[in-house]
Design a protein around this motif. Structure first.
Motif, PDB file in Angstrom:
ATOM      1  N   TYR A   1       0.797  -1.225   0.000  1.00 55.95           N
ATOM      2  CA  TYR A   1       0.000   0.000   0.000  1.00 55.95           C
ATOM      3  C   TYR A   1       0.832   1.279   0.000  1.00 55.95           C
ATOM      4  CZ  TYR A   1      -3.833  -3.157   1.198  1.00 55.95           C
ATOM      5  OH  TYR A   1      -4.754  -4.173   1.175  1.00 55.95           O
ATOM      6  N   ARG A   2       2.089   1.191   0.346  1.00 54.62           N
ATOM      7  CA  ARG A   2       2.898   2.400   0.472  1.00 54.62           C
ATOM      8  C   ARG A   2       4.284   2.191  -0.114  1.00 54.62           C
ATOM      9  NH1 ARG A   2      -0.040   1.155   4.641  1.00 54.62           N
ATOM     10  NH2 ARG A   2      -1.611   2.623   5.395  1.00 54.62           N
ATOM     11  N   LEU A   3       4.933   3.300  -0.441  1.00 57.93           N
ATOM     12  CA  LEU A   3       6.298   3.250  -0.956  1.00 57.93           C
ATOM     13  C   LEU A   3       7.267   3.470   0.198  1.00 57.93           C
ATOM     14  CD1 LEU A   3       6.083   5.411  -4.222  1.00 57.93           C
ATOM     15  CD2 LEU A   3       5.782   2.945  -3.963  1.00 57.93           C
ATOM     16  N   PRO A   4       8.090   2.494   0.523  1.00 56.34           N
ATOM     17  CA  PRO A   4       9.085   2.704   1.577  1.00 56.34           C
ATOM     18  C   PRO A   4      10.154   3.680   1.093  1.00 56.34           C
ATOM     19  CG  PRO A   4       9.464   0.603   0.505  1.00 56.34           C
ATOM     20  CD  PRO A   4       8.194   1.137  -0.052  1.00 56.34           C
ATOM     21  N   PRO A   5      10.800   4.382   2.021  1.00 53.09           N
ATOM     22  CA  PRO A   5      11.825   5.351   1.601  1.00 53.09           C
ATOM     23  C   PRO A   5      13.039   4.666   1.002  1.00 53.09           C
ATOM     24  CG  PRO A   5      11.857   5.069   3.976  1.00 53.09           C
ATOM     25  CD  PRO A   5      10.657   4.320   3.479  1.00 53.09           C
ATOM     26  N   ARG A   6      13.720   5.378   0.174  1.00 52.21           N
ATOM     27  CA  ARG A   6      14.967   4.907  -0.412  1.00 52.21           C
ATOM     28  C   ARG A   6      16.034   5.981  -0.230  1.00 52.21           C
ATOM     29  NH1 ARG A   6      13.205   0.616   0.045  1.00 52.21           N
ATOM     30  NH2 ARG A   6      12.749  -0.960  -1.543  1.00 52.21           N
ATOM     31  N   LYS A   7      17.260   5.563  -0.211  1.00 56.71           N
ATOM     32  CA  LYS A   7      18.372   6.488  -0.069  1.00 56.71           C
ATOM     33  C   LYS A   7      18.357   7.496  -1.211  1.00 56.71           C
ATOM     34  CE  LYS A   7      23.443   6.485   0.142  1.00 56.71           C
ATOM     35  NZ  LYS A   7      24.662   5.623   0.063  1.00 56.71           N
ATOM     36  N   GLU A   8      18.627   8.730  -0.888  1.00 56.16           N
ATOM     37  CA  GLU A   8      18.657   9.771  -1.912  1.00 56.16           C
ATOM     38  C   GLU A   8      19.745   9.462  -2.950  1.00 56.16           C
ATOM     39  OE1 GLU A   8      16.727  12.363  -2.403  1.00 56.16           O
ATOM     40  OE2 GLU A   8      15.455  11.923  -0.662  1.00 56.16           O
ATOM     41  N   VAL A   9      19.458   9.792  -4.186  1.00 56.81           N
ATOM     42  CA  VAL A   9      20.426   9.574  -5.260  1.00 56.81           C
ATOM     43  C   VAL A   9      21.619  10.513  -5.077  1.00 56.81           C
ATOM     44  CG1 VAL A   9      20.798   9.674  -7.751  1.00 56.81           C
ATOM     45  CG2 VAL A   9      18.611   8.859  -6.844  1.00 56.81           C
ATOM     46  N   GLU A  10      22.814   9.971  -5.148  1.00 57.32           N
ATOM     47  CA  GLU A  10      24.019  10.799  -5.072  1.00 57.32           C
ATOM     48  C   GLU A  10      24.404  11.213  -6.488  1.00 57.32           C
ATOM     49  OE1 GLU A  10      27.159   9.035  -2.867  1.00 57.32           O
ATOM     50  OE2 GLU A  10      25.859   8.381  -1.224  1.00 57.32           O
ATOM     51  N   ILE A  11      24.456  12.509  -6.723  1.00 60.97           N
ATOM     52  CA  ILE A  11      24.688  13.030  -8.066  1.00 60.97           C
ATOM     53  C   ILE A  11      25.874  13.989  -8.060  1.00 60.97           C
ATOM     54  CG2 ILE A  11      23.689  14.309  -9.994  1.00 60.97           C
ATOM     55  CD1 ILE A  11      20.923  13.562  -8.894  1.00 60.97           C
ATOM     56  N   ARG A  12      26.754  13.783  -9.007  1.00 59.29           N
ATOM     57  CA  ARG A  12      27.824  14.756  -9.275  1.00 59.29           C
ATOM     58  C   ARG A  12      27.589  15.301 -10.676  1.00 59.29           C
ATOM     59  NH1 ARG A  12      32.933  14.022  -9.772  1.00 59.29           N
ATOM     60  NH2 ARG A  12      32.789  11.895 -10.569  1.00 59.29           N
ATOM     61  N   THR A  13      27.624  16.572 -10.819  1.00 65.07           N
ATOM     62  CA  THR A  13      27.439  17.204 -12.111  1.00 65.07           C
ATOM     63  C   THR A  13      28.744  17.811 -12.591  1.00 65.07           C
ATOM     64  OG1 THR A  13      25.138  17.732 -11.577  1.00 65.07           O
ATOM     65  CG2 THR A  13      26.146  18.976 -13.396  1.00 65.07           C
ATOM     66  N   ILE A  14      29.134  17.466 -13.782  1.00 70.42           N
ATOM     67  CA  ILE A  14      30.363  17.998 -14.387  1.00 70.42           C
ATOM     68  C   ILE A  14      29.968  18.932 -15.527  1.00 70.42           C
ATOM     69  CG2 ILE A  14      32.487  17.443 -15.621  1.00 70.42           C
ATOM     70  CD1 ILE A  14      32.465  14.741 -14.192  1.00 70.42           C
ATOM     71  N   ARG A  15      30.476  20.128 -15.502  1.00 72.51           N
ATOM     72  CA  ARG A  15      30.152  21.109 -16.548  1.00 72.51           C
ATOM     73  C   ARG A  15      31.414  21.464 -17.335  1.00 72.51           C
ATOM     74  NH1 ARG A  15      25.045  22.864 -15.486  1.00 72.51           N
ATOM     75  NH2 ARG A  15      24.288  22.612 -13.352  1.00 72.51           N
TER      76      ARG A  15
END
Length: 263
Positions: free
Chosen positions: A249-263
């Motif tokens: 019935y519910r969505l359990p939490p998940r670890k936040e996505v770790e993102i590195r952005t290269i410009r």
């Protein structure tokens, strides 16, 4: 027969096919219409992009009449539903005894053939195990194979006690394998199984990846024989399918996505 045929009466010379082709099969002819030559066609990976992107259905590819190809329906307005389907998928580890109709499995596998494949080689083959008697044979032979492995012996002991922690009571399983191992076979298999998993979820089924079975096939010749696999066949994945015994019935939490952005 030529690989590509241009219907000039339909072509509006927008050159979308020329620009989109990933193998640079096309060029612009002297008359201004797209064309391919035998040398260019040798590079073709049979992806069908050229026929798929032509708004005027002016390009016939590999004998496929563009007017007979299925139309792509716009689903942008349903993007939230697609994302919800992805987010709400669960690994089901307790299935009901109700068998999955073969027609449903066929529909799931039909969806999997649209999964991406490196260079469109599509080396993955599919095996469907249907019904609890066959699944119990798979579980039994898997238990034999893993019984002495430190990390997995517990699953074999539970099987001996009548508790199926190997196939989890699933009524069906699909196995992927290749007969010419190499390249991106495992990646192609994983993507194909993921397509199957999401398709199954959308049809009300539960799924669980069968890592123990994948491992056991490499260790138990009797299991390979039961599955009818040739010696050169490399099993690349397994997915259990069935009707889940419980509802999520519910969505359990998940670890936040770790993102590195290269410009």
């Amino acid at each position: 027969m030529a690989l590509v045929k241009i219907y000039k009466e339909r072509c509006n010379k927008d050159y979308i096919c020329v620009n989109e082709c990933p193998a640079a099969v096309f060029k612009v002819g002297e008359d201004g219409y797209p064309l391919s030559d035998p040398e260019g066609e040798l590079r073709c990976i049979s992806c069908g992009h050229c026929a798929a992107v032509c708004p005027k259905a002016a390009l016939e590819w590999s004998g496929h009449d563009p007017l007979q190809l299925a139309q792509v329906e716009t689903f942008g307005v349903d993007s939230d539903r697609v994302i919800t389907a992805l987010n709400s998928r669960r690994s089901v580890r307790k299935f009901s005894a109700e068998p999955v109709p073969k027609e449903t499995i066929s529909r799931i596998l039909d969806t999997s053939r649209y999964a991406p494949s490196a260079s469109n080689i599509r080396p993955v083959k599919w095996l469907h195990i249907h019904g609890r008697p066959a699944m119990e044979t798979v579980a039994s032979k898997t238990a034999e194979a893993i019984a002495e492995l430190p990390a997995y012996g517990t699953f074999a002991k539970m099987w001996d006690k009548g508790v199926d922690m190997i196939t989890r009571g699933a009524s069906s399983c699909i196995i992927t394998y290749t007969e010419t191992p190499g390249g991106w076979d495992r990646e192609d298999s994983a993507i194909g199984l993921t397509y199957a998993e999401i398709a199954a979820h959308s049809l009300g089924l539960g799924t669980c990846w069968g890592g123990l079975v994948t491992k056991a096939v490499k260790m138990n010749p009797e299991l390979r024989s039961f599955l009818g696999l040739e010696e050169n066949a490399a099993v690349t994945g397994a997915l259990f399918l069935g009707f889940p015994e419980v509802t999520f019935y519910r969505l359990p939490p998940r670890k936040e996505v770790e993102i590195r952005t290269i410009r």
